[in-house]
Design an enzyme around this catalytic site. Structure first.
Site, PDB file in Angstrom:
ATOM      1  N   TYR A 139      10.282  20.877 -19.065  1.00 44.54           N
ATOM      2  CA  TYR A 139       9.816  22.135 -18.470  1.00 44.54           C
ATOM      3  C   TYR A 139      10.410  22.306 -17.074  1.00 44.54           C
ATOM      4  O   TYR A 139      10.990  23.345 -16.752  1.00 44.54           O
ATOM      5  CB  TYR A 139       8.286  22.160 -18.405  1.00 44.54           C
ATOM      6  CG  TYR A 139       7.760  23.246 -17.501  1.00 44.54           C
ATOM      7  CD1 TYR A 139       7.820  24.582 -17.896  1.00 44.54           C
ATOM      8  CD2 TYR A 139       7.214  22.948 -16.256  1.00 44.54           C
ATOM      9  CE1 TYR A 139       7.359  25.594 -17.063  1.00 44.54           C
ATOM     10  CE2 TYR A 139       6.748  23.950 -15.421  1.00 44.54           C
ATOM     11  CZ  TYR A 139       6.816  25.268 -15.829  1.00 44.54           C
ATOM     12  OH  TYR A 139       6.362  26.259 -14.992  1.00 44.54           O
ATOM     13  N   LYS A 177      -5.348  28.728 -21.608  1.00 42.92           N
ATOM     14  CA  LYS A 177      -4.252  27.767 -21.457  1.00 42.92           C
ATOM     15  C   LYS A 177      -4.540  26.377 -22.026  1.00 42.92           C
ATOM     16  O   LYS A 177      -3.656  25.521 -22.036  1.00 42.92           O
ATOM     17  CB  LYS A 177      -3.873  27.646 -19.984  1.00 42.92           C
ATOM     18  CG  LYS A 177      -3.273  28.920 -19.404  1.00 42.92           C
ATOM     19  CD  LYS A 177      -2.828  28.747 -17.963  1.00 42.92           C
ATOM     20  CE  LYS A 177      -1.688  27.754 -17.848  1.00 42.92           C
ATOM     21  NZ  LYS A 177      -1.207  27.614 -16.458  1.00 42.92           N
TER      22      LYS A 177
END
EC number: 5.1.3.20
Length: 323
Positions: A139, A177
């Site tokens: 990421y 999330k």
């Protein structure tokens, strides 16, 4: 028209809500609502249109089917730091971002985008310069590579391009999330469930609960984004954090203070995160201040109190928590 990619997500939906507060409803939200629970984030927002991310991409490639655009807030990304599918990550966070950036550059549309403090890895220096950028996960690498792409383009850009390296953001509209939700959100739910507040034990030279982050309240993130929209002459890559790191224990203390109850339990540091975890982050926000942004940031105590009050006033959002 203002475009907000990831507009049903955490940061994007808060930007949409803030634009509404300014009287703007000419907003195109772009997102992927495969996780349908995200809709709640924009249920109280007024927008002009919604497009699925893939439909939006196809219109970018075709260079048709989109309205005249005043500004793009590019918040759409795979933000899971625990995701290790590199192809998926690069397709979503790098290739897609390049396509949208070039569309904007060709039309001189201001382009404001989400980068991440994950580009720095384990620090200890967090300055927007190449020698300090050593991501620990794919990421962070995807965000780093796009920042590098932007750096090469910036000297030739004829319109605004500004990237924001978000540090540890927390606040309203993040309930979807799951594991990537903030510690403040998780600890709040643990108190409501009558559980102890769980923090990591000692690791990486830090005592239990004392791993430290530059926590930034969502209101501050939105304020910075809107300030740059109002100041289109400002371009570059900027750290977005208060430059005032605090330990996770301060989050727990603020949650306990709000609820008037709670006890901390320290749990062993998980093996799956070892070597890929930032034990300390603190933004150097000199560039942000030099650009002219001068508003103060919330402290952890201030931000957590606001956040938990919002959660208490909007209990229905917990029904849309990703399991």
């Amino acid at each position: 028209m203002i475009v907000v990619t990831g507009g049903a997500g955490f940061i994007g939906s808060n930007i949409v809500k803030a634009l509404n507060a300014q009287g703007r409803t000419d907003i195109l939200v772009v997102d992927n609502l495969k996780n349908g629970k995200k809709f709640i984030n924009i249920a109280d927002c007024d927008i002009a249109d919604y497009l699925d991310k893939e439909d939006f991409q196809s219109r970018i490639f075709a260079e048709e089917g989109l309205p005249d655009i005043d500004c793009v807030f590019h918040e759409g990304a795979c933000s899971a730091t625990t995701e290790w599918d590199g192809k998926y990550m690069m397709d979503n966070n790098y290739e897609y971002s390049k396509d949208l950036l070039n569309y904007c550059l060709n039309r001189k549309i201001p382009f404001l985008y989400a980068s991440s403090a994950a580009v720095y890895g384990d620090g200890p220096t967090f300055i927007e310069e190449r020698q300090y950028e050593k991501p620990l996960n794919v990421y962070g690498y995807s965000k780093f590579q796009f920042d590098q792409y932007v750096r090469r383009i910036l000297p030739l850009a004829e319109s605004q391009v500004a990237g924001f390296r978000y540090f540890n953001v927390y606040g309203p509209r993040e309930q979807h999330k799951g594991d990537m939700a903030s510690v403040a959100f998780k600890l709040h739910n643990q108190v409501l469930a009558g559980e102890k507040l769980k923090l990591f034990g000692a690791y990486d030279g830090y005592e239990a609960g004392m791993q430290t982050r530059d926590f930034v309240f969502i209101e501050d993130v939105v304020n910075v984004n809107l300030w740059f929209m109002e100041n289109p002459e400002q371009s570059g890559i900027f750290n977005l954090g208060p430059a005032a790191a605090e330990p996770f224990k301060h989050i727990a203390d603020a949650v306990i203070d709000f609820h008037g109850q709670g006890e901390i339990e320290y749990i062993p540091f998980p093996d799956r995160l070892k070597g890929a975890y930032q034990s300390f982050t603190q933004a150097d926000n000199t560039r942000l201040r030099d650009a002219g942004y001068d508003k103060p940031f919330h402290t952890v105590s201030e931000g957590v109190q606001k956040y938990l009050r919002w959660l208490s006033d909007n209990p229905r959002v917990l029904d849309f928590t990703k399991k």
